[in-house]
Design a protein around this motif. Structure first.
Motif, short mmCIF file in Angstrom:
data_model
loop_
_atom_site.label_atom_id
_atom_site.label_comp_id
_atom_site.label_asym_id
_atom_site.label_seq_id
_atom_site.Cartn_x
_atom_site.Cartn_y
_atom_site.Cartn_z
N ALA A 345 -5.73 -5.17 13.88
CA ALA A 345 -7.12 -5.59 13.21
C ALA A 345 -7.71 -4.56 12.25
O ALA A 345 -8.12 -4.82 11.32
CB ALA A 345 -7.96 -6.26 14.49
N THR A 346 -7.93 -3.17 12.95
CA THR A 346 -8.54 -2.44 12.15
C THR A 346 -7.59 -1.62 11.27
O THR A 346 -8.12 -1.01 10.12
CB THR A 346 -9.12 -1.18 12.98
N ALA A 347 -6.40 -1.92 11.33
CA ALA A 347 -5.59 -1.29 10.22
C ALA A 347 -5.02 -2.32 9.18
O ALA A 347 -4.14 -2.20 8.29
CB ALA A 347 -4.20 -0.83 11.04
N ASN A 348 -5.88 -3.41 8.98
CA ASN A 348 -5.77 -4.49 8.14
C ASN A 348 -4.22 -4.97 8.24
O ASN A 348 -3.73 -5.43 7.14
CB ASN A 348 -5.88 -3.95 6.72
N ILE A 349 -3.97 -5.42 9.27
CA ILE A 349 -2.59 -6.00 9.41
C ILE A 349 -3.33 -7.46 9.88
O ILE A 349 -3.78 -7.89 10.77
CB ILE A 349 -1.92 -5.64 10.90
N PHE A 350 -2.65 -8.55 8.98
CA PHE A 350 -3.37 -9.70 8.84
C PHE A 350 -2.27 -11.01 9.03
O PHE A 350 -2.74 -11.87 9.28
CB PHE A 350 -4.22 -10.05 7.86
N ASP A 351 -1.00 -10.85 8.81
CA ASP A 351 -0.17 -11.86 8.99
C ASP A 351 -0.18 -12.53 10.26
O ASP A 351 -0.07 -11.76 11.23
CB ASP A 351 1.13 -11.49 8.67
N GLU A 352 0.06 -13.81 10.47
CA GLU A 352 0.09 -14.56 11.70
C GLU A 352 1.33 -15.43 11.63
O GLU A 352 1.26 -16.15 12.90
CB GLU A 352 -1.49 -15.29 11.81
N GLN A 353 1.98 -15.48 10.63
CA GLN A 353 2.90 -16.41 10.84
C GLN A 353 4.16 -15.91 10.05
O GLN A 353 4.89 -16.67 9.34
CB GLN A 353 2.65 -17.85 9.92
N GLY A 354 4.66 -15.15 10.58
CA GLY A 354 5.71 -14.29 10.00
C GLY A 354 6.90 -13.99 11.26
O GLY A 354 6.63 -13.85 12.39
N ARG A 355 8.21 -13.96 10.95
CA ARG A 355 9.30 -13.69 11.69
C ARG A 355 9.88 -12.56 11.42
O ARG A 355 10.25 -11.73 11.96
CB ARG A 355 10.17 -14.97 11.87
N ALA A 356 10.45 -12.50 10.01
CA ALA A 356 11.13 -11.27 9.47
C ALA A 356 10.17 -10.22 9.13
O ALA A 356 9.23 -10.16 8.81
CB ALA A 356 11.91 -11.70 8.43
N LEU A 357 11.04 -8.85 9.70
CA LEU A 357 10.21 -7.59 9.26
C LEU A 357 11.24 -6.60 8.96
O LEU A 357 12.31 -6.49 9.42
CB LEU A 357 9.69 -7.36 10.64
N ALA A 358 10.95 -5.76 7.71
CA ALA A 358 11.46 -4.62 7.58
C ALA A 358 10.92 -3.56 7.16
O ALA A 358 9.91 -3.74 5.99
CB ALA A 358 12.52 -5.04 6.17
N VAL A 359 10.73 -2.46 7.86
CA VAL A 359 9.82 -1.16 7.59
C VAL A 359 10.64 -0.05 7.00
O VAL A 359 11.91 -0.05 7.11
CB VAL A 359 9.41 -0.77 9.19
N ALA A 360 9.95 0.43 5.87
CA ALA A 360 10.46 1.56 5.22
C ALA A 360 9.51 2.11 4.34
O ALA A 360 8.29 1.79 4.60
CB ALA A 360 11.62 1.02 4.22
#
Length: 685
Positions: A345-360
């Motif tokens: 919440a404090t880091a501005n993560i707002f997505d609530e309807q996602g399944r796929a993720l790719a971090v880089a």
């Protein structure tokens, strides 16, 4: 009786206990940089540098988003020749042919999954059926790994219905299914998978997350690599055989104790909980569920899919990002004491309807960013902290090119961390683990970097600077080639002046690597009937005889730089148009020749190769031969009937057959019927 510490001590302790997110650990929504939206649920997302230009690209179903020079992402999937259908769940990128370019395995559901070979020119060709990679349908997850440490990447494939499959890479060009003989038979219902050496014996093991309405068919699998080409399922003995409905999995050393732990994402299927699980590696072959104590279980009704482990605040303790479908995503910050806190919440993560993720690290600033996709696609750039970092790529010489399976250890004055180079994890996804990213906290130097190569070699480097991206070459040391290659001339879309003698190419790029060793370039040029590559260019400029081009054609060109270890391609592909008109200083006319015409070779003088161009006004039987100065035939380049039009032949003197060719004057002769044309050229060794 002890005296009470002064108040200032309590204040300092409190200050240093405040999470970094209070000091600005936030993300900024950069989704405007993406081309196209989503509009439906997507299961997988992958991060990989597809075109070797130094920036990480993004793949998710129906889209290949290439990072361009304007720092935005453009969908080039169709131009790349990747055919994916509505049933493509994800993609696993790995260099199976060891040529330095990432190939891709598309995980298709209901139709046959396909392996695409990278053509090194931003296009791909389907090769699955030609190389023995016959994959059943209903694939939902795959990962590359060198299970037998022979320097070739093998492929493990998850199936929803039917057994999972293990394919051994036999010779960089052929695969053989070894599922039965290797002992990795599992009865499907498999989703997340990843390779990781949990028992520190140097051989990568496999963890498989499963999900089924029946608890009995949702038992996890931990396949222990015996080191002799076979595996054994130790799920019960290791304490990881839970029956929760699971989707994603990552390996991570969350407690910095030098062994890999496991984090699994789950969904809620009553009466089974949707709480996620963190298994701590006890170092004796067993694991303990510490999810609740570590505060990373989430809610019982949470539906979690994609997952990534990365040090987002660069404090030296790896964090966990969880993609949820029915509530806000989680960003669990590692506090370094065995516990985490959710700072989404404090880091501005707002997505609530996602399944796929790719971090880089998509913008190469030393901060790990986030791409998620579900009903919408989001790119979140990490604004970072003041902590230091280092990013390490590995280049295998005996090991596979990208060093997949290699363990990297970084030691500073206060921390000891490990990462493993991986190609495929989470659920139908791939976080960018082909580079090992380490947060370093306040450390101002790295005391040592210890590399345990996948082929078994161990080496140590000391006193390495922080806040940089480096490449370590097996048995050689640091050889970094990080600079981008930008095309300058001709500018994209230019029209050439037919009165010019040459087309002049110019670009920006490195001339040396980090060790001061020379960088050479290859320039690829194609258009009309021309498709050629000029190699061993030592400068950032090159000229080509305009008379060798065919008028009324558009030509494309791109570059590749290498120091012998890393390959760096240009950030873009340029194009230019060559109009009709004067065809060059040799012809001096506006129309095509009416007779057979032989042009001066280019370059001249030359080494090691030169191009000879000629024109045939009609179909003709010709021969083109090279003679030395005493009239002996050195090589016959052409001896056949050819159609009317422009033609060219290349004399390559660096081949084994021509390696004894000495410096000097040579003659090339074109014969057709009674006509003989001869020109002179000079080879300089």
């Amino acid at each position: 009786m002890h005296a009470r510490p002064p108040l200032i001590i309590y204040v300092l302790v409190a200050l240093f206990s405040i999470p970094n997110c209070i000091f600005g650990q936030t993300f900024v929504d950069s989704s405007a940089l993406l081309s196209g939206g989503a509009g439906q649920f997507f299961w997988g997302a992958s991060a990989a540098d597809v075109n070797n230009d130094g920036r990480v690209d993004i793949y998710y179903r129906g889209r290949l988003l290439i990072a361009n020079e304007e720092n935005s992402f453009v969908n080039e999937r169709t131009a790349a020749g990747l055919f994916d259908n509505g049933g493509t769940f994800g993609a696993a990128f790995g260099d199976y042919d060891n040529d330095g370019y990432l190939d891709v395995f598309l995980e298709n559901f209901q139709t046959e999954s396909l392996l695409y070979q990278n053509n090194q020119d931003r296009t791909f060709t389907s090769v699955a059926n030609q190389i023995g990679l016959s994959v059943a349908g209903f694939t939902q997850g795959a990962a590359w790994g060198d299970y037998n440490r022979d320097g070739r990447l093998d492929l493990y494939v998850n199936e929803d219905f039917g057994n999972n499959q293990l394919f051994e890479n036999l010779d960089y060009d052929t695969f053989q299914e070894v599922t039965d003989s290797a002992g990795v038979v599992t009865n499907g219902n498999s989703y997340g998978t990843a390779w990781g050496d949990y028992n520190n014996d140097g051989f990568p093991d496999i963890f498989i997350a499963t999900c089924n309405p029946s608890a009995a068919n949702s038992i996890k699998h931990l396949l222990l690599n015996r080191g002799d080409g076979t595996f054994v399922d130790v799920n019960y003995d290791a304490g990881v055989a839970d029956s929760l409905p699971s989707w994603g999995i990552v390996w991570l050393d969350y407690d910095n104790d030098y062994d890999l732990d496991i984090y699994i994402t789950n969904i809620y299927e009553p009466p089974r909980s949707g709480a996620n699980v963190l298994y701590r590696n006890e170092g004796d072959g067993t694991f303990t569920d510490v999810s609740v104590a570590a505060r990373v279980a989430g809610d019982l009704s949470e539906n979690s899919y994609g997952v990534a482990a990365a040090d987002f605040d660069n404090d030296g303790w790896i964090d966990i990002y969880v993609a949820n479908q029915n509530r806000r995503h989680r960003l669990y910050r590692n506090l370094g004491d065995g516990e985490f806190e959710d700072i989404a919440a404090t880091a501005n993560i707002f997505d609530e309807q996602g399944r796929a993720l790719a971090v880089a690290d998509y913008n190469n600033d030393g901060q790990m960013d986030v791409f998620t996709v579900g009903l919408s696609a989001y790119l979140l750039y990490n604004e970072g902290t003041a902590n230091n970092w280092i990013s390490i790529a590995t280049r295998g010489l005996i090991s596979n090119f990208y060093g997949v399976g290699t363990r990297v250890e970084v030691v500073t004055d206060t921390l000891r961390q490990i990462r493993e180079i991986q190609a495929g994890d989470s659920f139908c996804s791939q976080n960018d683990l082909l580079r090992a990213h380490f947060g370093l906290g306040s450390a101002t130097s790295v005391d040592s970097i210890i590399i345990n190569w996948s082929a078994g070699v161990r080496e140590v480097l000391t006193n390495v600077d922080v806040n940089q991206r480096i490449t370590i070459v097996e048995g050689v040391g640091i050889r970094s080639l990080n600079d981008y290659v930008f095309l300058n001339l001709p500018q994209d879309g230019d029209t050439l002046n037919p009165l010019d003698a040459t087309v002049d190419f110019a670009w920006d790029g490195p001339l040396q690597n980090s060790a001061g060793e020379a960088v050479s370039y290859s320039l690829s040029l194609s258009g009309g009937s021309i498709d050629t590559t000029f190699t061993n260019i030592a400068d950032t400029a090159f000229s080509y005889d305009l008379a060798l081009l065919e008028p009324e054609n558009t030509y494309t060109w791109m570059l590749e730089a290498t120091d012998g270890y890393t390959i760096r391609a240009s950030r873009s592909v340029g194009s230019f148009y060559y109009p009709s008109g004067l065809t060059g200083i040799e012809t001096g006319r506006e129309t095509l020749p009416k007779e057979i015409t032989l042009y001066q070779n280019y370059p001249n003088p030359f080494n090691p190769q030169t191009t000879i161009r000629y024109y045939l006004p009609s179909d003709s039987k010709i021969s083109l031969k090279i003679y030395n100065s005493i009239g002996e035939v050195v090589v016959t380049l052409v001896d056949e009937r050819q159609s009317a039009g422009w033609h060219q032949a290349v004399w390559q003197t660096s081949t084994a057959a021509s390696e004894s060719t000495a410096s000097g004057i040579y003659f090339y002769q074109l014969q057709s019927g009674t006509m003989t044309l001869t020109e002179k050229m000079v080879l300089i060794r």
